[in-house]
Design a protein around this motif. Structure first.
Motif, mmCIF file in Angstrom:
data_model
loop_
_atom_site.group_PDB
_atom_site.id
_atom_site.type_symbol
_atom_site.label_atom_id
_atom_site.label_comp_id
_atom_site.label_asym_id
_atom_site.label_seq_id
_atom_site.Cartn_x
_atom_site.Cartn_y
_atom_site.Cartn_z
ATOM 1 N N SER A 22 30.161 -62.098 -11.894
ATOM 2 C CA SER A 22 29.115 -61.229 -12.366
ATOM 3 C C SER A 22 27.844 -60.516 -11.970
ATOM 4 C CB SER A 22 28.590 -62.221 -14.026
ATOM 5 O OG SER A 22 27.798 -62.873 -13.383
ATOM 6 N N GLU A 23 27.424 -59.890 -12.863
ATOM 7 C CA GLU A 23 25.728 -59.430 -12.050
ATOM 8 C C GLU A 23 24.768 -60.615 -11.449
ATOM 9 O OE1 GLU A 23 23.801 -56.359 -10.018
ATOM 10 O OE2 GLU A 23 25.531 -56.501 -10.773
ATOM 11 N N ASN A 24 24.750 -61.422 -12.984
ATOM 12 C CA ASN A 24 23.529 -62.804 -12.936
ATOM 13 C C ASN A 24 24.111 -63.045 -11.753
ATOM 14 O OD1 ASN A 24 22.036 -61.861 -14.628
ATOM 15 N ND2 ASN A 24 23.454 -63.504 -16.251
ATOM 16 N N LEU A 25 25.421 -63.367 -11.277
ATOM 17 C CA LEU A 25 26.159 -64.487 -10.194
ATOM 18 C C LEU A 25 25.459 -63.281 -8.990
ATOM 19 C CD1 LEU A 25 28.193 -66.832 -9.890
ATOM 20 C CD2 LEU A 25 28.723 -65.185 -8.713
ATOM 21 N N VAL A 26 26.095 -62.244 -8.654
ATOM 22 C CA VAL A 26 25.877 -61.309 -7.352
ATOM 23 C C VAL A 26 24.338 -61.297 -7.269
ATOM 24 C CG1 VAL A 26 25.595 -58.997 -7.079
ATOM 25 C CG2 VAL A 26 27.790 -60.181 -8.026
ATOM 26 N N LYS A 27 23.127 -61.091 -8.221
ATOM 27 C CA LYS A 27 21.485 -61.473 -8.260
ATOM 28 C C LYS A 27 21.476 -62.155 -7.886
ATOM 29 C CE LYS A 27 20.478 -57.153 -10.059
ATOM 30 N NZ LYS A 27 18.824 -56.750 -11.470
ATOM 31 N N LEU A 30 22.464 -63.543 -4.014
ATOM 32 C CA LEU A 30 21.312 -62.250 -2.857
ATOM 33 C C LEU A 30 20.167 -62.694 -2.954
ATOM 34 C CD1 LEU A 30 21.992 -58.603 -3.944
ATOM 35 C CD2 LEU A 30 22.841 -60.203 -2.510
ATOM 36 N N GLN A 31 19.553 -64.027 -3.811
ATOM 37 C CA GLN A 31 18.343 -63.835 -3.654
ATOM 38 C C GLN A 31 18.494 -66.013 -3.556
ATOM 39 O OE1 GLN A 31 15.684 -63.035 -6.571
ATOM 40 N NE2 GLN A 31 17.349 -61.256 -7.413
ATOM 41 N N ALA A 32 20.016 -66.084 -3.581
ATOM 42 C CA ALA A 32 19.914 -67.963 -3.491
ATOM 43 C C ALA A 32 18.975 -68.786 -4.121
ATOM 44 C CB ALA A 32 19.675 -68.063 -1.250
ATOM 45 N N ARG A 33 18.818 -67.957 -5.391
ATOM 46 C CA ARG A 33 18.275 -69.091 -6.416
ATOM 47 C C ARG A 33 18.845 -68.308 -7.691
ATOM 48 N NH1 ARG A 33 14.056 -66.824 -9.603
ATOM 49 N NH2 ARG A 33 13.190 -64.216 -8.841
ATOM 50 N N ALA A 34 18.847 -69.431 -8.934
ATOM 51 C CA ALA A 34 19.888 -69.277 -10.275
ATOM 52 C C ALA A 34 18.675 -67.895 -10.954
ATOM 53 C CB ALA A 34 19.845 -70.156 -10.810
ATOM 54 N N VAL A 35 19.491 -66.754 -11.196
ATOM 55 C CA VAL A 35 18.603 -66.145 -12.047
ATOM 56 C C VAL A 35 18.699 -65.622 -13.440
ATOM 57 C CG1 VAL A 35 18.371 -64.827 -10.434
ATOM 58 C CG2 VAL A 35 19.791 -63.615 -11.849
ATOM 59 N N ALA A 36 19.684 -66.734 -14.075
ATOM 60 C CA ALA A 36 20.292 -66.887 -15.586
ATOM 61 C C ALA A 36 20.475 -68.462 -15.576
ATOM 62 C CB ALA A 36 21.284 -66.176 -15.488
ATOM 63 N N PRO A 37 20.360 -68.972 -16.878
ATOM 64 C CA PRO A 37 21.036 -70.105 -16.560
ATOM 65 C C PRO A 37 22.230 -70.291 -16.824
ATOM 66 C CG PRO A 37 19.315 -69.201 -19.553
ATOM 67 C CD PRO A 37 20.016 -68.112 -17.522
ATOM 68 N N SER A 38 23.820 -69.641 -16.760
ATOM 69 C CA SER A 38 24.375 -69.428 -16.245
ATOM 70 C C SER A 38 25.031 -70.084 -15.548
ATOM 71 C CB SER A 38 25.106 -68.453 -17.304
ATOM 72 O OG SER A 38 25.067 -67.294 -16.390
ATOM 73 N N VAL A 39 24.096 -69.661 -14.799
ATOM 74 C CA VAL A 39 24.551 -69.736 -13.178
ATOM 75 C C VAL A 39 23.641 -70.652 -12.412
ATOM 76 C CG1 VAL A 39 24.290 -68.951 -10.737
ATOM 77 C CG2 VAL A 39 25.059 -67.153 -12.593
ATOM 78 N N THR A 40 24.070 -71.539 -11.496
ATOM 79 C CA THR A 40 23.655 -72.563 -10.810
ATOM 80 C C THR A 40 23.622 -72.162 -8.864
ATOM 81 O OG1 THR A 40 25.784 -74.226 -10.754
ATOM 82 C CG2 THR A 40 24.360 -74.294 -12.361
ATOM 83 N N ILE A 41 23.003 -72.907 -8.060
ATOM 84 C CA ILE A 41 22.717 -72.172 -6.671
ATOM 85 C C ILE A 41 22.399 -73.556 -5.767
ATOM 86 C CG2 ILE A 41 21.563 -71.279 -5.275
ATOM 87 C CD1 ILE A 41 22.896 -69.249 -6.033
ATOM 88 N N ARG A 42 23.428 -73.747 -4.880
ATOM 89 C CA ARG A 42 23.230 -75.098 -3.951
ATOM 90 C C ARG A 42 23.089 -74.502 -2.550
ATOM 91 N NH1 ARG A 42 27.832 -78.675 -3.467
ATOM 92 N NH2 ARG A 42 29.119 -77.311 -4.202
ATOM 93 N N ASN A 43 21.950 -74.188 -2.327
ATOM 94 C CA ASN A 43 21.554 -73.499 -1.089
ATOM 95 C C ASN A 43 21.681 -74.797 0.301
ATOM 96 O OD1 ASN A 43 19.540 -71.410 -1.699
ATOM 97 N ND2 ASN A 43 17.866 -72.941 -1.762
ATOM 98 N N ILE A 44 22.353 -74.240 1.233
ATOM 99 C CA ILE A 44 23.193 -74.241 2.074
ATOM 100 C C ILE A 44 21.822 -75.056 3.681
ATOM 101 C CG2 ILE A 44 24.587 -74.389 4.380
ATOM 102 C CD1 ILE A 44 26.138 -72.830 1.901
ATOM 103 N N ASN A 45 21.785 -76.537 4.146
ATOM 104 C CA ASN A 45 20.965 -76.671 5.200
ATOM 105 C C ASN A 45 20.849 -75.783 5.926
ATOM 106 O OD1 ASN A 45 19.131 -77.687 6.372
ATOM 107 N ND2 ASN A 45 19.624 -79.753 5.983
ATOM 108 N N VAL A 46 20.898 -74.678 7.151
ATOM 109 C CA VAL A 46 20.745 -74.588 8.259
ATOM 110 C C VAL A 46 19.520 -74.821 9.382
ATOM 111 C CG1 VAL A 46 21.868 -72.493 6.779
ATOM 112 C CG2 VAL A 46 19.201 -72.759 7.656
ATOM 113 N N ASP A 47 19.204 -76.012 9.378
ATOM 114 C CA ASP A 47 18.973 -76.832 10.447
ATOM 115 C C ASP A 47 19.683 -77.145 11.405
ATOM 116 O OD1 ASP A 47 16.481 -76.491 9.172
ATOM 117 O OD2 ASP A 47 17.426 -78.685 7.982
#
Length: 167
Positions: A22-27, A30-47
């Motif tokens: 979906s467009e909400n998932l795409v955005k 691309l931003q590595a943050r949820a732009v809609a309540p239906s989407v959850t994001i887990r950022n990956i540690n790149v240390d």
């Protein structure tokens, strides 16, 4: 007649399964943050990032990280580039463009400047890499244009998207 109907049902259901994100998932990816309540994001540690020459199929993995025991990253073999997920390579050139990407085509990116995440919406999960084209446009409107790759973790389809994240 019944077999033709059954075949049609299988085609329709497989098309539904292979639907792009979906467009909400795409955005969100691309931003590595949820732009809609239906989407959850887990950022990956790149240390902790490592490299491996001749990772697979002649590709050198210049950027590998481990997240919950899974290899993720970026590999190159001239002239190809690929994402790494769970030990497998997904060539960027074979990614499926989604939405209006302007004239942008799937291409290499700088993995050190990218945002790496896992996104979920409903039953769909994606490995996401978002970038702002190697830092181009640090001022002006182009800094708001992000590109990215989204790997569907169920069917392993790789998608490519470019969006103005302000819209």
């Amino acid at each position: 007649m019944k077999s033709a109907f059954a075949a049609m049902i299988m085609v329709v259901s497989s098309i539904g399964w292979a639907a792009p994100p979906s467009e909400n998932l795409v955005k969100s990816c691309l931003q590595a943050r949820a732009v809609a309540p239906s989407v959850t994001i887990r950022n990956i540690n790149v240390d902790e990032v490592f490299q491996e020459d001749d990772y697979a199929n002649g590709f050198n993995a210049g950027y590998i990280l481990k997240y919950e025991g899974t290899d993720m990253g970026y590999a190159e073999r001239k002239p190809d580039q690929a994402l790494i997920y769970s030990g497998k390579l997904y060539r960027l050139s074979k990614s499926i463009p989604i939405g209006n990407n302007g004239k942008a085509k799937p291409a290499a990116f700088n993995p050190m400047l990218a945002q790496w995440s896992l996104a979920k919406e409903g039953k769909h999960q994606y490995f996401c890499v978002g970038f702002n084209f190697d830092g181009l446009g640090q001022s002006g409107s182009f800094q708001n244009v992000h590109g990215g790759y989204l790997l569907n973790l169920k069917n392993r389809d790789l998608y490519f998207a470019v969006r103005d994240i302000r819209q």
